[in-house]
Enzyme design. Structure first.
Site, mmCIF file in Angstrom:
data_model
loop_
_atom_site.group_PDB
_atom_site.id
_atom_site.type_symbol
_atom_site.label_atom_id
_atom_site.label_comp_id
_atom_site.label_asym_id
_atom_site.label_seq_id
_atom_site.Cartn_x
_atom_site.Cartn_y
_atom_site.Cartn_z
ATOM 1 N N HIS A 23 0.867 -1.203 0.000
ATOM 2 C CA HIS A 23 0.000 0.000 0.000
ATOM 3 C C HIS A 23 0.892 1.237 0.000
ATOM 4 O O HIS A 23 1.490 1.575 1.019
ATOM 5 C CB HIS A 23 -0.896 0.012 1.257
ATOM 6 N N HIS B 157 1.437 5.468 -1.752
ATOM 7 C CA HIS B 157 1.056 6.607 -2.596
ATOM 8 C C HIS B 157 2.329 7.174 -3.220
ATOM 9 O O HIS B 157 3.186 7.683 -2.500
ATOM 10 C CB HIS B 157 0.369 7.692 -1.758
ATOM 11 N N LEU B 158 2.429 7.100 -4.536
ATOM 12 C CA LEU B 158 3.620 7.643 -5.212
ATOM 13 C C LEU B 158 3.356 9.018 -5.808
ATOM 14 O O LEU B 158 4.277 9.669 -6.281
ATOM 15 C CB LEU B 158 4.113 6.686 -6.301
ATOM 16 N N ARG B 159 2.085 9.446 -5.826
ATOM 17 C CA ARG B 159 1.716 10.757 -6.388
ATOM 18 C C ARG B 159 2.057 10.840 -7.869
ATOM 19 O O ARG B 159 2.265 9.839 -8.530
ATOM 20 C CB ARG B 159 2.387 11.918 -5.620
ATOM 21 N N LYS C 163 -9.524 -0.281 -5.362
ATOM 22 C CA LYS C 163 -9.487 0.413 -4.077
ATOM 23 C C LYS C 163 -10.822 1.075 -3.801
ATOM 24 O O LYS C 163 -11.342 1.818 -4.629
ATOM 25 C CB LYS C 163 -8.377 1.467 -4.101
ATOM 26 N N HIS D 171 -10.407 1.232 2.268
ATOM 27 C CA HIS D 171 -10.188 2.273 3.278
ATOM 28 C C HIS D 171 -11.373 2.171 4.221
ATOM 29 O O HIS D 171 -12.480 2.594 3.895
ATOM 30 C CB HIS D 171 -10.090 3.669 2.646
ATOM 31 N N HIS E 288 -4.350 -0.447 6.176
ATOM 32 C CA HIS E 288 -3.820 0.368 7.280
ATOM 33 C C HIS E 288 -4.698 0.328 8.526
ATOM 34 O O HIS E 288 -5.243 1.343 8.951
ATOM 35 C CB HIS E 288 -3.576 1.810 6.840
ATOM 36 N N ASP F 59 1.507 2.659 3.521
ATOM 37 C CA ASP F 59 0.660 3.853 3.349
ATOM 38 C C ASP F 59 1.512 5.114 3.343
ATOM 39 O O ASP F 59 1.060 6.181 3.785
ATOM 40 C CB ASP F 59 -0.429 3.934 4.428
ATOM 41 N N HIS G 147 3.135 14.596 1.431
ATOM 42 C CA HIS G 147 2.522 15.884 1.119
ATOM 43 C C HIS G 147 3.616 16.938 1.278
ATOM 44 O O HIS G 147 4.441 16.827 2.186
ATOM 45 C CB HIS G 147 1.392 16.225 2.102
HETATM 46 C C1 NCD Z 1 -3.461 9.242 2.140
HETATM 47 C C2 NCD Z 1 -3.050 10.285 1.101
HETATM 48 O O1 NCD Z 1 -2.513 11.335 1.486
HETATM 49 O O2 NCD Z 1 -3.227 10.032 -0.099
HETATM 50 N N1 NCD Z 1 -3.445 9.858 3.436
HETATM 51 C C3 NCD Z 1 -3.345 9.219 4.629
HETATM 52 O O3 NCD Z 1 -3.442 9.878 5.664
HETATM 53 N N2 NCD Z 1 -3.147 7.927 4.706
HETATM 54 C C4 NCD Z 1 -4.803 8.683 1.790
HETATM 55 C C5 NCD Z 1 -5.159 7.449 2.571
HETATM 56 O O4 NCD Z 1 -4.582 6.384 2.390
HETATM 57 O O5 NCD Z 1 -6.066 7.544 3.411
HETATM 58 ZN ZN ZN Z 2 -3.226 5.145 1.702
#
Ligand code: NCD
Ligand code: ZN
Length: 347
Positions: A13, A15-17, A99, A136, A174, A247, A251
């Site tokens: 899991h 997030h690579l943006r 997802k 989620h 998560h 996860d 940001h």
């Molecule tokens: C994730 C995100 O910033 O994309 N943020 C987080 O707090 N985990 C989104 C997510 O997985 O809920």
């Molecule tokens: Zn996530």
């Protein structure tokens, strides 16, 4: 023990943006992991096979030459997504999983599912073709206390869903509560959960330690200490239903340190170091490899990685900030000293 050699781990899991953040995020994840389940909550979200294939190409193009890394793509479920599109993507090896974001639950979830009944046809199809649903697990009703949203989701959405689709493969992502640990433990073999590193380290007090701490804020939010302890026990238990999923959710620093700070913790720079520290503290180093490298592929029905990586028992000073291409992100454990260092692949 001075070093730990384990099979190449995967991140189930992450997030690579996209855009300016992608190179930073992709490089750091590919440095430690062989494969990763890539979250689809981009703007706009990844809802088609073409969008997922194009995103996969951008991820691979962003990596430095010589990195071997396999992004496993996911489809972002919406109220109106077409089951044929999902099935075609799965058949063609583009979509590994789908997802489910309840609409409004987290970052970029506005296009998510407003009522689980709206996607019954999609879930039916996924059950039929053996495609995993990644969840989620939080309700979004403003009446429900933010610390209770996971437990209420399990009771009111997930349990009934599994009754309607008893063979559907589900990963509760998560997890943050003892309730989730028990639910997954007592469920069938088609139900599993990912555990982040940060939820094994912090409880909700970390959000208020000496002042308001935006870098400890993520969703689902960290809960009371007894919940964290239940997650740690599950992680080191050797139960194959619990496996690694960071996860990691970068940001920009300015979006976290803000009047309305974004949810997400950036674990990728020190992910394995952070997890292994927990296994060591729990006296379970010998179970780390299975959690990081075996249980995930087993659940997804994928082969184990061939390579091996080394972690050394050496102090690691975690930087206050990680920067690249004008992006500045505060990593998990910023400013702390960890006692393990990821060294890389065994030659
Ligand atoms: C994730 C995100 O910033 O994309 N943020 C987080 O707090 N985990 C989104 C997510 O997985 O809920
Ligand atoms: Zn996530």
């Amino acid at each position: 023990m001075e070093s730990l050699v384990i099979r190449q781990p995967d991140d189930w899991h992450v997030h690579l943006r996209d855009g300016a953040m992608l190179a930073l995020a992709a490089d750091l994840t590919a440095r430690q992991f062989g494969r990763a389940i890539i979250m689809p909550n981009l703007v706009p979200p990844v809802t088609t096979v073409a969008a997922a294939a194009a995103y996969r190409d951008r991820i691979l193009a962003a990596l430095p030459a010589g990195r071997t890394f396999t992004p496993l793509m996911t489809a972002y479920l919406t109220d109106t997504i077409d089951p044929d599109e999902i099935a075609a993507g799965h058949r063609d090896g583009v979509f590994t999983a789908c997802k489910l974001y309840p609409a409004g639950a987290t970052t970029n979830s506005a296009a998510g599912v407003t009522d689980i009944r709206n996607i019954d046809r999609v879930l039916e199809r996924m059950q039929q073709i053996g495609m995993p649903l990644l969840v989620h697990g939080e309700v979004v009703s403003p009446e429900v206390d933010v610390f209770d949203r996971e437990a209420v989701f399990i009771e009111t959405v997930l349990a009934p869903l599994l009754e309607r689709f008893p063979e559907l493969k589900v990963v509760l992502e998560h997890i943050t509560t003892e309730d989730a640990v028990r639910f997954v433990e007592t469920g069938g073999p088609n139900l599993a959960a990912t555990l982040t590193a940060h939820h094994l380290h912090i409880d909700r007090n970390a959000l208020f330690s000496g002042g308001l701490r935006p870098h400890a804020y993520c969703l689902p939010v960290a809960k009371r200490r007894h919940h964290k302890n239940a997650l740690r026990k599950a992680a080191v238990s050797g139960n194959p239903k619990f496996f690694l999923g960071t996860d990691s959710a970068p940001h920009p620093r300015s979006d976290k340190e803000s009047d309305c700070g974004c949810a997400g913790i950036f674990t990728a720079p020190v992910a394995l170091e952070s997890y292994v520290q927990v296994f060591e503290a729990e006296g379970a180093l010998e179970r780390f490899e299975a959690f990081a490298s075996e249980f995930g592929p087993a659940f997804y029905g994928l082969p184990l990685n061939d390579g091996r990586v080394v972690l050394r028992r050496e102090n690691l000073q975690v930087p206050q900030e990680v920067s690249r291409d004008g992006q500045h992100v505060v990593p998990f454990h910023a400013g702390e000293t960890l006692s393990w260092r990821f060294e890389g692949a065994v030659e």
